[in-house]
Design a protein around this motif. Structure first.
Motif, PDB file in Angstrom:
ATOM      1  N   ILE A   1     -21.586 -50.051 -13.664  1.00  0.00           N
ATOM      2  CA  ILE A   1     -21.969 -50.771 -14.885  1.00  0.00           C
ATOM      3  C   ILE A   1     -20.742 -51.081 -15.743  1.00  0.00           C
ATOM      4  O   ILE A   1     -19.823 -50.277 -15.849  1.00  0.00           O
ATOM      5  N   SER A   2     -20.772 -52.282 -16.343  1.00  0.00           N
ATOM      6  CA  SER A   2     -19.708 -52.691 -17.282  1.00  0.00           C
ATOM      7  C   SER A   2     -20.021 -52.181 -18.679  1.00  0.00           C
ATOM      8  O   SER A   2     -21.098 -51.651 -18.933  1.00  0.00           O
ATOM      9  N   ALA A   3     -19.110 -52.448 -19.590  1.00  0.00           N
ATOM     10  CA  ALA A   3     -19.341 -52.148 -21.002  1.00  0.00           C
ATOM     11  C   ALA A   3     -20.440 -53.069 -21.535  1.00  0.00           C
ATOM     12  O   ALA A   3     -20.632 -54.175 -21.043  1.00  0.00           O
TER      13      ALA A   3
ATOM     14  N   THR B   1     -18.304 -55.490 -25.692  1.00  0.00           N
ATOM     15  CA  THR B   1     -17.620 -54.288 -26.180  1.00  0.00           C
ATOM     16  C   THR B   1     -16.144 -54.240 -25.767  1.00  0.00           C
ATOM     17  O   THR B   1     -15.293 -53.806 -26.554  1.00  0.00           O
ATOM     18  N   THR B   2     -15.844 -54.699 -24.554  1.00  0.00           N
ATOM     19  CA  THR B   2     -14.442 -54.642 -24.109  1.00  0.00           C
ATOM     20  C   THR B   2     -13.540 -55.474 -25.027  1.00  0.00           C
ATOM     21  O   THR B   2     -12.444 -55.043 -25.381  1.00  0.00           O
ATOM     22  N   ASN B   3     -14.023 -56.652 -25.439  1.00  0.00           N
ATOM     23  CA  ASN B   3     -13.231 -57.467 -26.378  1.00  0.00           C
ATOM     24  C   ASN B   3     -13.011 -56.717 -27.686  1.00  0.00           C
ATOM     25  O   ASN B   3     -11.920 -56.721 -28.247  1.00  0.00           O
TER      26      ASN B   3
ATOM     27  N   GLY C   1     -15.593 -48.189 -23.336  1.00  0.00           N
ATOM     28  CA  GLY C   1     -16.745 -49.094 -23.280  1.00  0.00           C
ATOM     29  C   GLY C   1     -17.655 -48.765 -22.114  1.00  0.00           C
ATOM     30  O   GLY C   1     -18.886 -48.678 -22.248  1.00  0.00           O
ATOM     31  N   GLU C   2     -17.055 -48.555 -20.953  1.00  0.00           N
ATOM     32  CA  GLU C   2     -17.834 -48.250 -19.742  1.00  0.00           C
ATOM     33  C   GLU C   2     -18.381 -46.824 -19.798  1.00  0.00           C
ATOM     34  O   GLU C   2     -19.460 -46.550 -19.274  1.00  0.00           O
ATOM     35  N   LEU C   3     -17.649 -45.903 -20.450  1.00  0.00           N
ATOM     36  CA  LEU C   3     -18.175 -44.532 -20.575  1.00  0.00           C
ATOM     37  C   LEU C   3     -19.449 -44.542 -21.410  1.00  0.00           C
ATOM     38  O   LEU C   3     -20.470 -43.964 -21.020  1.00  0.00           O
TER      39      LEU C   3
ATOM     40  N   GLY D   1     -17.749 -49.445 -13.960  1.00  0.00           N
ATOM     41  CA  GLY D   1     -16.893 -50.477 -13.412  1.00  0.00           C
ATOM     42  C   GLY D   1     -15.565 -50.433 -14.145  1.00  0.00           C
ATOM     43  O   GLY D   1     -15.440 -49.742 -15.165  1.00  0.00           O
ATOM     44  N   PHE D   2     -14.570 -51.151 -13.606  1.00  0.00           N
ATOM     45  CA  PHE D   2     -13.344 -51.470 -14.358  1.00  0.00           C
ATOM     46  C   PHE D   2     -12.378 -50.294 -14.514  1.00  0.00           C
ATOM     47  O   PHE D   2     -11.191 -50.493 -14.617  1.00  0.00           O
ATOM     48  N   ILE D   3     -12.883 -49.039 -14.530  1.00  0.00           N
ATOM     49  CA  ILE D   3     -11.940 -47.963 -14.825  1.00  0.00           C
ATOM     50  C   ILE D   3     -11.629 -47.102 -13.599  1.00  0.00           C
ATOM     51  O   ILE D   3     -12.420 -46.963 -12.670  1.00  0.00           O
TER      52      ILE D   3
ATOM     53  N   GLY E   1      -8.213 -54.448 -14.449  1.00  0.00           N
ATOM     54  CA  GLY E   1      -8.067 -55.837 -14.905  1.00  0.00           C
ATOM     55  C   GLY E   1      -9.399 -56.335 -15.459  1.00  0.00           C
ATOM     56  O   GLY E   1     -10.462 -55.917 -14.993  1.00  0.00           O
ATOM     57  N   ARG E   2      -9.332 -57.266 -16.419  1.00  0.00           N
ATOM     58  CA  ARG E   2     -10.547 -57.781 -17.048  1.00  0.00           C
ATOM     59  C   ARG E   2     -11.501 -58.325 -15.983  1.00  0.00           C
ATOM     60  O   ARG E   2     -11.075 -58.890 -14.981  1.00  0.00           O
ATOM     61  N   GLU E   3     -12.777 -58.113 -16.228  1.00  0.00           N
ATOM     62  CA  GLU E   3     -13.844 -58.516 -15.298  1.00  0.00           C
ATOM     63  C   GLU E   3     -13.790 -57.739 -13.987  1.00  0.00           C
ATOM     64  O   GLU E   3     -14.352 -58.161 -12.981  1.00  0.00           O
ATOM     65  N   GLY E   4     -13.111 -56.592 -14.016  1.00  0.00           N
ATOM     66  CA  GLY E   4     -12.876 -55.854 -12.771  1.00  0.00           C
ATOM     67  C   GLY E   4     -14.050 -55.053 -12.237  1.00  0.00           C
ATOM     68  O   GLY E   4     -13.944 -54.437 -11.169  1.00  0.00           O
ATOM     69  N   SER E   5     -15.177 -55.053 -12.934  1.00  0.00           N
ATOM     70  CA  SER E   5     -16.306 -54.233 -12.459  1.00  0.00           C
ATOM     71  C   SER E   5     -16.865 -54.692 -11.107  1.00  0.00           C
ATOM     72  O   SER E   5     -17.338 -53.875 -10.323  1.00  0.00           O
ATOM     73  N   ASP E   6     -16.792 -55.997 -10.868  1.00  0.00           N
ATOM     74  CA  ASP E   6     -17.231 -56.499  -9.552  1.00  0.00           C
ATOM     75  C   ASP E   6     -16.394 -55.843  -8.457  1.00  0.00           C
ATOM     76  O   ASP E   6     -16.897 -55.434  -7.411  1.00  0.00           O
TER      77      ASP E   6
HETATM   78  N1  ASP Z   1     -15.883 -54.558 -19.250  1.00  0.00           N
HETATM   79  C1  ASP Z   1     -14.777 -55.156 -18.558  1.00  0.00           C
HETATM   80  C2  ASP Z   1     -14.522 -56.547 -19.074  1.00  0.00           C
HETATM   81  O1  ASP Z   1     -15.263 -57.032 -19.920  1.00  0.00           O
HETATM   82  C3  ASP Z   1     -14.974 -55.176 -17.080  1.00  0.00           C
HETATM   83  C4  ASP Z   1     -16.096 -56.064 -16.597  1.00  0.00           C
HETATM   84  O2  ASP Z   1     -16.977 -56.416 -17.373  1.00  0.00           O
HETATM   85  O3  ASP Z   1     -16.111 -56.401 -15.417  1.00  0.00           O
HETATM   86  O4  ASP Z   1     -13.570 -57.160 -18.679  1.00  0.00           O
END
Ligand code: ASP
Ligand code: MG
Length: 420
Positions: free
Chosen positions: A36-38, A42-44, A120-122, A186-188, A200-205
């Motif tokens: 799961i992502s933030a 929240t990440t922003n 955020g992810e925690l 995700g992401f961490i 990296g941003r959007e790294g949860s995928d």
């Molecule tokens: N939360 C992180 C982001 O917004 C990772 C992700 O959403 O994939 O970049």
């Protein structure tokens, strides 16, 4: 075993989290690894908090409280009774973040970034874990950093596949013997010396793909706010079409040309183990969505459109009418690497070389200045780069209308047009 990934939009409110639970309930016969992502943006917000912290700006506490209220509102709406234990854990995590930002920053900016933004992810995974527990799911919460091990490039860490594979196979996988669902972030990730890193941003995928690869998952589901993989961004295009079946190869090409469908690093681990990727809508989970797999037969059925705005066309020519040849080109490429620039399109003629790139502001202007001592350099700003996969001439003509094409490149499957 299946791997699910839920992005920020799918968990942006209490109602959204309830919807996630409904989706999960449809898979009661499966073991599921959930990444799961933030929540929401929240990440922003945490990136902003981190900047304020590094610059020692007192607005940091305001931002911190905003993040805290947002998460506690969702938590309180989701869980009304028997909540003290959960509440204390969540409070404890927030206190950790508060204590970090209350001290003076002694680390590098990148290290602090990973430490702060990873909260955020925690928070999101804890809240969703509590909600599932509260609804009697047999689930566990695990820290992704204990399994995804990387180098110490904090903002865009490189995965150590051997170590990660060992941890996931030997420590995480056996935990499925006693749990139906494992929830992680995700992401961490963590460096092998144990500090928090991010992918990296959007790294949860990408996180979902790493877990899937190491767990030898049967498939991955990415739950999105669109019905599947579309042939164009609905923000710019009215009549988008869904691509029902698409190959790994085609997807990685689309991501390369700039389609913001999934994180570009996601495909390789899945392709390597031939794990199919389903892109499905969390709003209508019973609809078919898109399937990304190895077969290429459907790739060319529908043209895809990728638009990149804010492009700059830089034309470099020799001062003395000499050829722009290999030696000059390698000089130009070295300079691009030096200034951290990436070409989206290139073309050369006898005495000139053109590069189209994202408008990189100061770095790009410094690059241009630097080259001007050896070459004549001109540039055009505010251009658009259109990439069409599986084009035909009619499609191109309709799209261009009366606009002027500055540069065009074609091969059998792809046409790229630089336009203003
Ligand atoms: N939360 C992180 C982001 O917004 C990772 C992700 O959403 O994939 O970049
Ligand atoms: Mg996302």
């Amino acid at each position: 075993m299946k791997v699910f990934k839920f992005g920020g939009a799918s968990v942006k409110s209490a109602q959204a989290v309830r919807n996630v639970e409904k989706i999960i309930s449809k898979f009661s016969n499966d073991k599921i690894m959930i990444v799961i992502s933030a929540m929401d943006k929240t990440t922003n917000t945490l990136e902003k908090l981190c900047n304020n912290y590094i610059n020692n700006d007192n607005e940091k506490f305001e931002i911190y409280n905003k993040v805290k209220d947002f998460h506690f509102d969702i938590f309180n709406e989701l869980i009304k009774d028997n909540k003290v234990e959960f509440e204390n854990i969540l409070k404890f995590e927030f206190e950790k973040l508060e204590s970090i930002i209350s001290k003076e920053n002694e680390s590098s900016a990148a290290k602090s970034y990973a430490q702060i933004v990873s909260f955020g992810e925690l928070f999101s995974t804890l809240i969703i874990y509590f909600y599932l527990k509260h609804n009697n799911y047999n689930c566990r919460w695990e820290l992704a950093g204990n399994y995804i091990i990387t180098d110490d490039n904090y903002k865009e860490a490189k995965v150590n596949w051997n170590l990660s594979n060992d941890k996931i196979k030997n420590i995480l996988e056996p935990k499925f013997d006693s749990s139906e669902i494992i929830i992680s972030q995700g992401f961490i990730s963590k460096s092998d010396s144990g500090t928090t890193t991010t992918l990296g941003r959007e790294g949860s995928d990408y996180s979902a793909a790493i877990f899937a690869y190491c767990l030898d998952a049967e498939c991955v589901y990415i739950w999105k706010d669109v019905p599947g993989l579309l042939n164009a961004d609905p923000k710019f295009f009215e009549n988008t079409q869904k691509l029902d079946y698409i190959s790994y190869r085609e997807t990685i090409e689309l991501a390369y040309y700039g389609a913001s469908i999934i994180h570009p690093k996601t495909i390789q681990p899945l392709q390597n183990k031939n794990i199919p990727l389903y892109i499905k809508s969390f709003k209508s989970p019973d609809e078919k969505g898109s399937i990304i797999q190895s077969k290429t037969y459907a790739d060319s059925l529908i043209p895809s459109y990728i638009f990149k705005k804010e492009q700059v066309l830089i034309s470099i020519s020799s001062k003395d009418f000499s050829f722009i040849a290999e030696d000059n080109l390698s000089h130009i490429f070295n300079k691009m690497t030096e200034y951290g620039l990436k070409a989206n399109l290139m073309q050369n003629s006898a005495i000139s070389f053109s590069i189209c790139m994202d408008d990189m502001g100061e770095d790009m202007l410094n690059f241009i200045n630097d080259l001007q001592s050896d070459f004549i350099v001109k540039y055009n700003e505010r251009m658009e780069l259109w990439t069409i996969r599986h084009y035909n001439q009619e499609v191109i003509n309709n799209l261009i209308g009366k606009r002027k094409i500055y540069l065009e490149q074609k091969n059998r499957t792809t046409v790229q047009l630089l336009i203003r």
